[in-house]
Design a protein around this motif. Structure first.
Motif, PDB file in Angstrom:
ATOM      1  N   LEU A   1       0.813  -1.244  -0.079  1.00 14.49           N
ATOM      2  CA  LEU A   1       0.080  -0.009   0.093  1.00 14.49           C
ATOM      3  C   LEU A   1       0.907   1.178   0.010  1.00 14.49           C
ATOM      4  O   LEU A   1       1.747   1.313   0.584  1.00 14.49           O
ATOM      5  N   VAL A   2       0.677   2.314  -0.796  1.00 19.73           N
ATOM      6  CA  VAL A   2       1.216   3.619  -0.961  1.00 19.73           C
ATOM      7  C   VAL A   2       0.134   4.734  -0.302  1.00 19.73           C
ATOM      8  O   VAL A   2      -0.801   4.782  -0.982  1.00 19.73           O
TER       9      VAL A   2
ATOM     10  N   SER B   1       2.491  -5.271   4.801  1.00 18.44           N
ATOM     11  CA  SER B   1       3.856  -5.506   4.643  1.00 18.44           C
ATOM     12  C   SER B   1       4.153  -4.554   3.257  1.00 18.44           C
ATOM     13  O   SER B   1       3.664  -4.513   2.443  1.00 18.44           O
ATOM     14  N   ALA B   2       5.487  -4.182   2.972  1.00 14.54           N
ATOM     15  CA  ALA B   2       6.104  -3.565   2.126  1.00 14.54           C
ATOM     16  C   ALA B   2       5.204  -2.302   1.675  1.00 14.54           C
ATOM     17  O   ALA B   2       5.076  -1.842   0.408  1.00 14.54           O
ATOM     18  N   SER B   3       4.725  -1.803   2.701  1.00 15.32           N
ATOM     19  CA  SER B   3       4.011  -0.494   2.210  1.00 15.32           C
ATOM     20  C   SER B   3       4.681   1.004   2.466  1.00 15.32           C
ATOM     21  O   SER B   3       5.449   0.523   3.192  1.00 15.32           O
TER      22      SER B   3
ATOM     23  N   PHE C   1       0.077   9.567   7.901  1.00 19.78           N
ATOM     24  CA  PHE C   1      -0.602   8.888   9.172  1.00 19.78           C
ATOM     25  C   PHE C   1      -1.443   7.847   8.642  1.00 19.78           C
ATOM     26  O   PHE C   1      -2.530   8.175   8.298  1.00 19.78           O
ATOM     27  N   PHE C   2      -1.043   6.577   9.206  1.00 19.69           N
ATOM     28  CA  PHE C   2      -2.212   5.500   9.026  1.00 19.69           C
ATOM     29  C   PHE C   2      -2.369   4.941  10.166  1.00 19.69           C
ATOM     30  O   PHE C   2      -1.610   4.197  10.913  1.00 19.69           O
TER      31      PHE C   2
ATOM     32  N   ARG D   1       5.744  -5.843   8.045  1.00 18.93           N
ATOM     33  CA  ARG D   1       7.143  -5.979   7.601  1.00 18.93           C
ATOM     34  C   ARG D   1       7.581  -4.952   6.587  1.00 18.93           C
ATOM     35  O   ARG D   1       6.942  -4.624   5.611  1.00 18.93           O
ATOM     36  N   SER D   2       8.817  -4.445   6.454  1.00 19.74           N
ATOM     37  CA  SER D   2       9.440  -3.767   5.287  1.00 19.74           C
ATOM     38  C   SER D   2       8.577  -2.444   5.257  1.00 19.74           C
ATOM     39  O   SER D   2       8.145  -2.004   4.002  1.00 19.74           O
ATOM     40  N   ILE D   3       7.984  -1.748   6.266  1.00 21.43           N
ATOM     41  CA  ILE D   3       7.293  -0.486   6.021  1.00 21.43           C
ATOM     42  C   ILE D   3       8.215   0.622   5.988  1.00 21.43           C
ATOM     43  O   ILE D   3       9.366   0.925   6.787  1.00 21.43           O
TER      44      ILE D   3
END
Length: 457
Positions: free
Chosen positions: A66-67, A89-91, A96-97, A115-117
């Motif tokens: 997610l972007v 993950s990977a977002s 602010f989320f 993970r990988s935020i």
């Protein structure tokens, strides 16, 4: 992953991407969303809820990659009592989320993968219960967790988070590995184990007012501005292994069982930064640690000297119970130094202040054999010089030849007749008596210090 047509857009590179994975610039240029920040945000949130609604049928929410460039509060449907998995993950969180439950009903998630935020924004999770949470933060993104019950939190290779804030009622296992952040805070009740490995916090880390039913393990952690454990209750134990700290390590007000706060392989500088009172001494256990010449809290207010004396007395009592004679000697000496400081503060020019200063100077309060020996050697040299001066005045023609005889008169075990043709003056007799007294006293101090040295090895 299947996406509906309204959730896709053509990006500048010519590829079609879903709204959630497209960069912010392409989101802004999207024809239906290019109507101002609030409308773009509303459209994005509407599509996000639609995606979550479809996923709820399978109890799995897939938001991987997610972007999010907007301030978004994402409320999950609490009609589903237990979600199997939420994957974010990977977002890329640029603002602010917040991931939260949509009302006050109990809400539980089996697993959250965060993970990988990246993105440099703030990711906040506000739920009732999480079974497992996996987190990895990069690019100075902040992570806040507010939850009632957590069974396992796992941080892996979170290299550059700004804030890591964990707030919960109960947690079974927390594991942080290679976490580097500006601020680290943990508030709650740890039931099983909290493990921090190779972690770094630039601001003062906050573990105060926690309840440790299980075990807290800190291995090779670096708290640049210090760490606060004050007011915590330790039912299990806390182990600080190979700790580094540039600020104070505050354990005042902690409550624990005897020797349940364990410090292992810590250097003198780290030990010197521990802030505690005589009450907390019994909770401490030192293993392969270096001890400083003074603790940094010694430089505090003069009106707290009594507390410092009590603290060193408690440390000495603990060392006696462990039969650690070198530490007994160290803490005994520090206790006397504090007592001397107390006398100086209250009565700086009294007989007792002078006497304790003399005791410190000639033998290090009976604990420094090296100092006692040096003082005895220096005193012997001074008396030898004065014996030569006295011999010269009593017999100017044979002063140098009779210096040895005069000096022997200064020794406690010698009493010889004056050299031929010489009579001891009254001043000489007084000098000999005073010299015998001084040498006897200093020899006794040396013997006492040597006895303590060998007894405590």
């Amino acid at each position: 992953m299947d996406w509906e047509k309204e959730e896709t857009l053509k990006c500048e590179d010519g590829n079609y991407r879903c709204v959630f994975h497209a960069p912010k610039e392409d989101k802004d240029k999207f024809s239906e969303m290019n109507k101002g920040e609030e409308e773009r945000k509303y459209k994005f949130l509407k599509l996000l809820y639609k995606k979550i609604g479809r996923d709820s049928e399978f109890k799995k929410c897939n938001l991987r990659g997610l972007v999010c460039p907007y301030e978004i509060r994402c409320s999950l449907d609490t009609r589903i009592n237990l979600w199997d998995k939420i994957d974010i993950s990977a977002s890329k969180i640029e603002s602010f989320f917040v991931l939260e439950s949509d009302d006050s009903k109990p809400f539980a998630v089996q697993e959250i993968d965060a993970r990988s935020i990246t993105g440099g924004g703030v990711l906040k999770i506000e739920l009732d219960e999480i079974v497992e949470l996996f987190v990895s933060i990069k690019d100075s993104t902040s992570f806040h967790l507010c939850v009632q019950t957590v069974k396992k939190i796992n941080f892996r290779r979170s290299m550059s988070a700004d804030d890591v804030v964990l707030e919960f009622d109960k947690c079974e296992v927390i594991e942080l590995n290679t976490v580097k952040c500006k601020r680290l805070s943990v508030w709650g009740e740890i039931d099983s184990e909290l493990r921090f490995v190779d972690c770094e916090s630039k601001s003062k880390a906050d573990f105060s007012i926690n309840k440790w039913r299980g075990k807290g393990i800190f291995i090779q952690c670096n708290f640049v501005s210090g760490v606060d454990f004050s007011g915590s209750q330790v039912v299990g134990e806390i182990e600080l292994n190979s700790l580094e700290s540039g600020g104070e390590i505050n354990i005042k007000g902690m409550v624990a069982d005897t020797k349940k706060i364990k410090l292992r392989n810590c250097g003198e500088d780290v030990i010197s930064r521990i802030v505690f009172t005589s009450i907390e001494v019994k909770y401490l256990y030192f293993d392969n640690c270096g001890f400083p010449d003074f603790f940094r809290w010694e430089s505090g207010a003069a009106d707290k000297i009594k507390q410092k004396i009590d603290c060193y007395r408690a440390l000495k009592a603990q060392a006696i119970s462990e039969q650690n004679q070198p530490l007994v000697s160290r803490w005994h000496r520090k206790e006397w130094e504090m007592r001397l400081n107390e006398i100086r503060e209250k009565r700086p020019r009294t007989f007792w202040a002078s006497l304790e200063w003399l005791y410190s100077f000639v033998s290090g309060f009976g604990e420094d054999a090296c100092r006692a020996g040096l003082v005895l050697l220096g005193l012997t040299g001074v008396l030898l010089f004065l014996s030569g001066v006295l011999a010269f005045f009593d017999n100017p023609t044979r002063g140098l030849q009779t210096t040895g005889e005069y000096f022997l008169q200064c020794l406690p075990i010698f009493s010889v007749a004056p050299p031929v043709g010489t009579e001891y003056s009254t001043m000489g007799k007084v000098f000999f008596w005073f010299a015998k007294l001084l040498l006897s006293f200093q020899t006794g101090m040396l013997t006492f210090a040597l006895r303590n040295k060998f007894r405590r090895q």
